[in-house]
Motif scaffolding. Structure first.
Motif, PDB file in Angstrom:
ATOM      1  N   GLU A  56       0.826  -1.206   0.000  1.00  0.00           N
ATOM      2  CA  GLU A  56       0.000   0.000   0.000  1.00  0.00           C
ATOM      3  C   GLU A  56       0.864   1.262   0.000  1.00  0.00           C
ATOM      4  OE1 GLU A  56      -2.246  -3.429   1.247  1.00  0.00           O
ATOM      5  OE2 GLU A  56      -0.382  -2.586   2.050  1.00  0.00           O
ATOM      6  N   GLN A  57       1.914   1.257   0.794  1.00  0.00           N
ATOM      7  CA  GLN A  57       2.813   2.409   0.834  1.00  0.00           C
ATOM      8  C   GLN A  57       3.544   2.584  -0.487  1.00  0.00           C
ATOM      9  OE1 GLN A  57       5.106   1.156   4.228  1.00  0.00           O
ATOM     10  NE2 GLN A  57       3.996   2.489   5.647  1.00  0.00           N
ATOM     11  N   GLN A  58       3.953   1.465  -1.101  1.00  0.00           N
ATOM     12  CA  GLN A  58       4.641   1.541  -2.388  1.00  0.00           C
ATOM     13  C   GLN A  58       3.738   2.137  -3.456  1.00  0.00           C
ATOM     14  OE1 GLN A  58       8.081   0.388  -3.157  1.00  0.00           O
ATOM     15  NE2 GLN A  58       7.460   1.927  -4.664  1.00  0.00           N
ATOM     16  N   ALA A  59       2.463   1.739  -3.447  1.00  0.00           N
ATOM     17  CA  ALA A  59       1.507   2.277  -4.410  1.00  0.00           C
ATOM     18  C   ALA A  59       1.320   3.772  -4.196  1.00  0.00           C
ATOM     19  CB  ALA A  59       0.172   1.542  -4.287  1.00  0.00           C
ATOM     20  N   VAL A  82      -0.458  10.541 -15.959  1.00  0.00           N
ATOM     21  CA  VAL A  82      -0.404  10.190 -14.538  1.00  0.00           C
ATOM     22  C   VAL A  82      -0.946   8.775 -14.362  1.00  0.00           C
ATOM     23  CG1 VAL A  82      -1.267  10.725 -12.228  1.00  0.00           C
ATOM     24  CG2 VAL A  82      -0.679  12.579 -13.802  1.00  0.00           C
ATOM     25  N   THR A  83      -0.204   7.964 -13.655  1.00  0.00           N
ATOM     26  CA  THR A  83      -0.634   6.598 -13.393  1.00  0.00           C
ATOM     27  C   THR A  83      -0.941   6.433 -11.915  1.00  0.00           C
ATOM     28  OG1 THR A  83       0.772   5.743 -15.172  1.00  0.00           O
ATOM     29  CG2 THR A  83       0.000   4.162 -13.534  1.00  0.00           C
ATOM     30  N   LYS A  84      -2.155   5.989 -11.601  1.00  0.00           N
ATOM     31  CA  LYS A  84      -2.514   5.692 -10.216  1.00  0.00           C
ATOM     32  C   LYS A  84      -2.148   4.238  -9.941  1.00  0.00           C
ATOM     33  CE  LYS A  84      -6.228   5.859  -6.794  1.00  0.00           C
ATOM     34  NZ  LYS A  84      -5.832   4.570  -6.181  1.00  0.00           N
ATOM     35  N   ALA A  85      -1.165   4.041  -9.113  1.00  0.00           N
ATOM     36  CA  ALA A  85      -0.680   2.692  -8.834  1.00  0.00           C
ATOM     37  C   ALA A  85      -1.601   1.982  -7.845  1.00  0.00           C
ATOM     38  CB  ALA A  85       0.735   2.757  -8.271  1.00  0.00           C
ATOM     39  N   GLU A  86      -1.714   0.684  -8.010  1.00  0.00           N
ATOM     40  CA  GLU A  86      -2.476  -0.152  -7.085  1.00  0.00           C
ATOM     41  C   GLU A  86      -1.508  -1.070  -6.338  1.00  0.00           C
ATOM     42  OE1 GLU A  86      -5.581   0.198  -6.460  1.00  0.00           O
ATOM     43  OE2 GLU A  86      -6.024   1.622  -8.084  1.00  0.00           O
ATOM     44  N   PRO A  87      -1.833  -1.412  -5.091  1.00  0.00           N
ATOM     45  CA  PRO A  87      -0.957  -2.306  -4.328  1.00  0.00           C
ATOM     46  C   PRO A  87      -0.788  -3.652  -5.030  1.00  0.00           C
ATOM     47  CG  PRO A  87      -2.584  -1.287  -2.890  1.00  0.00           C
ATOM     48  CD  PRO A  87      -2.995  -0.965  -4.297  1.00  0.00           C
ATOM     49  N   VAL A  88       0.433  -4.132  -5.086  1.00  0.00           N
ATOM     50  CA  VAL A  88       0.719  -5.435  -5.690  1.00  0.00           C
ATOM     51  C   VAL A  88       1.258  -6.350  -4.592  1.00  0.00           C
ATOM     52  CG1 VAL A  88       2.087  -6.694  -7.386  1.00  0.00           C
ATOM     53  CG2 VAL A  88       1.230  -4.404  -7.926  1.00  0.00           C
ATOM     54  N   LYS A  89       0.483  -7.354  -4.252  1.00  0.00           N
ATOM     55  CA  LYS A  89       0.884  -8.285  -3.199  1.00  0.00           C
ATOM     56  C   LYS A  89       1.236  -9.626  -3.835  1.00  0.00           C
ATOM     57  CE  LYS A  89      -1.789  -6.126   0.504  1.00  0.00           C
ATOM     58  NZ  LYS A  89      -2.774  -6.308   1.588  1.00  0.00           N
ATOM     59  N   MET A 110       4.959 -18.565 -11.258  1.00  0.00           N
ATOM     60  CA  MET A 110       4.486 -17.460 -10.456  1.00  0.00           C
ATOM     61  C   MET A 110       3.005 -17.229 -10.710  1.00  0.00           C
ATOM     62  SD  MET A 110       7.017 -16.556  -8.619  1.00  0.00           S
ATOM     63  CE  MET A 110       6.311 -15.076  -7.907  1.00  0.00           C
ATOM     64  N   ILE A 111       2.290 -16.807  -9.676  1.00  0.00           N
ATOM     65  CA  ILE A 111       0.875 -16.495  -9.810  1.00  0.00           C
ATOM     66  C   ILE A 111       0.757 -15.156 -10.530  1.00  0.00           C
ATOM     67  CG2 ILE A 111      -1.268 -16.029  -8.568  1.00  0.00           C
ATOM     68  CD1 ILE A 111      -0.180 -17.772  -6.303  1.00  0.00           C
ATOM     69  N   PRO A 112       0.033 -15.090 -11.662  1.00  0.00           N
ATOM     70  CA  PRO A 112      -0.064 -13.825 -12.409  1.00  0.00           C
ATOM     71  C   PRO A 112      -0.806 -12.769 -11.610  1.00  0.00           C
ATOM     72  CG  PRO A 112      -1.583 -15.468 -13.295  1.00  0.00           C
ATOM     73  CD  PRO A 112      -0.720 -16.180 -12.307  1.00  0.00           C
ATOM     74  N   VAL A 113      -0.370 -11.515 -11.757  1.00  0.00           N
ATOM     75  CA  VAL A 113      -1.016 -10.382 -11.102  1.00  0.00           C
ATOM     76  C   VAL A 113      -2.051  -9.805 -12.051  1.00  0.00           C
ATOM     77  CG1 VAL A 113      -0.689  -8.123 -10.051  1.00  0.00           C
ATOM     78  CG2 VAL A 113       1.048  -9.900  -9.765  1.00  0.00           C
ATOM     79  N   ALA A 114      -3.306  -9.797 -11.635  1.00  0.00           N
ATOM     80  CA  ALA A 114      -4.410  -9.355 -12.504  1.00  0.00           C
ATOM     81  C   ALA A 114      -4.210  -7.917 -12.963  1.00  0.00           C
ATOM     82  CB  ALA A 114      -5.739  -9.481 -11.765  1.00  0.00           C
ATOM     83  N   GLY A 115      -4.325  -7.705 -14.290  1.00  0.00           N
ATOM     84  CA  GLY A 115      -4.289  -6.353 -14.838  1.00  0.00           C
ATOM     85  C   GLY A 115      -2.907  -5.775 -15.022  1.00  0.00           C
ATOM     86  N   ASP A 116      -1.867  -6.478 -14.615  1.00  0.00           N
ATOM     87  CA  ASP A 116      -0.528  -5.895 -14.657  1.00  0.00           C
ATOM     88  C   ASP A 116      -0.070  -5.660 -16.093  1.00  0.00           C
ATOM     89  OD1 ASP A 116       1.776  -5.023 -13.126  1.00  0.00           O
ATOM     90  OD2 ASP A 116       2.821  -6.729 -14.004  1.00  0.00           O
TER      91      ASP A 116
END
Length: 302
Positions: A56-59, A82-89, A110-116
Motif C-alpha cells: 500500500e505504501q509503495q503504491a 499520470v498513473t494511479k498505482a495499485e498495491p501489488v501483493k 508465479m501467480i499472475p497479477v491481474a491487470g498488470d
C-alpha cells in the motif's frame, strides 16, 4: 523508480521478497518475536520486512511520483500521463513453493497479477506518442536508448538536475533514502545474506537432508530444496500436470522435514541479531521511510 522492491537470486531460482502491513514489525527491536510455523507463503515474514514499504505504501509513493513528474513535465509543455498505482501483493517464493494449494494450481510458476500487463501496455502506449525531447526533460533514457540528461535547458527553461525524475526524487526524499553512499542501503543487504547464512547452519542442513530423502522416496533426486523449481519455472507459460505433481511432492516433503519453518526460524534469529547490533542505522531507515510517506501524502493532497 520503485523505492525498495527487492528480487534476489539463489542459484537459478528467483525469490521474490514481499511483506504485508499487518505482519511486519513496527520498528527497531520489534522483530524480536519468534518465527511462526510456515504453512503457506504468507507465513514467510522476516524482521527486516519492517524496513521495506508495504504494498500500500509503495503504491502511494508510485502514484505521488507519477503525479509530481506529470506536473514537472507540464512546465515544459508535455502532457505526461499520470498513473494511479495499485498495491501489488505477490506471493513469496523465498523458500520455493510451500503451499499445497499453490502447488496444485500453479506448480512452480508465479501467480499472475491481474491487470498488470494491461496497465504496462497502457502506460507505454501513452508515452510512445511523446517526442524524444520529452524523455530528455523527464531525465530517463530516450525511446532509442539515449543517455539521461542532468540539467541543461529546453526552450529557454532550465531543466532540473536529473530531469523531472531528479526533481521528484528530491521532493519526496527518495534521493536521500536511495543514496548508497549513506550506507543504510547496505544494512538492508541482511535480507540477502541471512538466506545464505541460514543454509550453512546444522539445523537447516539436517532439514534439507530429510527433505531430499523424502523426495527420493517420491521418485525425485534433488540435493538442494530450490532445484525442483529451477527445473520447471522456464517451461511454458503455465504449469504442466507433471510440474504440479512434482510441486505437490516437494511441498509434502518440505512439510514432513519442516524445512521452511526451520529456515524461517534461523533467518529470523540472524536478522534480529543484526538489527539489534545496528539499531541506530535501522532507526534512521525507518525515519527516512516515514518522511517519504509523509511527502507522498502531501504531494497528493495538493
Amino acid at each position: 523508480m520503485r523505492y525498495t522492491r527487492m528480487v534476489i537470486a539463489a542459484g537459478v531460482g528467483t525469490l521474490l521478497l514481499t511483506g504485508c502491513a499487518d505482519d511486519t514489525p513496527a520498528g527497531p527491536g520489534a522483530g524480536a518475536s519468534a518465527a511462526r510455523e510456515v504453512v503457506t507463503e504468507a507465513d514467510i515474514v522476516l524482521p527486516v520486512s519492517a524496513y521495506f514499504l508495504t504494498p500500500e505504501q509503495q503504491a502511494l509513493v508510485d502514484t505521488a511520483q507519477s503525479t509530481l513528474a506529470s506536473d514537472c513535465m507540464k512546465r515544459y509543455g508535455f502532457d505526461w500521463p499520470v498513473t494511479k498505482a495499485e498495491p501489488v501483493k505477490a506471493v513469496s517464493r523465498r523458500y520455493g513453493v510451500v503451499s499445497e494449494k499453490v502447488a496444485a494450481e500453479h506448480g512452480y510458476h508465479m501467480i499472475p497479477v491481474a491487470g498488470d500487463d494491461e496497465h504496462a501496455r497502457g502506460t507505454a502506449s501513452g508515452r510512445a506518442k511523446l517526442p524524444p525531447e520529452a524523455y530528455m526533460v523527464f531525465g530517463a533514457k530516450g525511446p532509442k536508448g539515449g543517455k539521461a540528461v542532468s540539467g541543461g535547458t529546453y526552450r529557454g527553461k532550465d531543466i532540473p538536475a536529473g530531469g523531472c525524475v531528479g526533481e521528484v526524487g528530491r521532493k519526496l526524499g527518495l534521493d536521500k533514502v536511495q543514496n548508497p553512499a549513506k550506507g543504510r542501503i547496505g544494512l538492508l543487504s541482511i535480507d540477502f545474506t541471512s538466506f545464505d547464512r541460514a543454509q550453512k547452519m546444522p539445523e537447516f542442513i539436517k532439514a534439507q537432508d530429510a527433505w531430499a530423502s523424502c523426495m527420493r522416496k517420491a521418485g525425485y533426486r534433488h540435493t538442494a530444496f530450490l532445484q525442483p523449481a529451477e527445473k520447471y519455472t522456464l517451461k511454458g507459460d503455465s504449469a504442466s500436470p507433471q510440474e504440479k505433481t512434482a510441486a505437490r511432492a516437494d511441498v509434502g516433503c518440505k512439510k514432513e522435514a519442516k524445512l521452511p519453518t526451520v529456515l524461517l526460524r534461523l533467518e529470523t534469529r540472524i536478522q534480529n541479531d543484526y538489527i539489534e547490533q545496528n539499531a541506530a542505522g535501522f532507526a534512521e531507515i525507518k525515519r527516512d521511510q516515514e518522511a517519504v510517506i509523509k511527502s507522498a501524502n502531501k504531494a497528493l493532497a495538493n
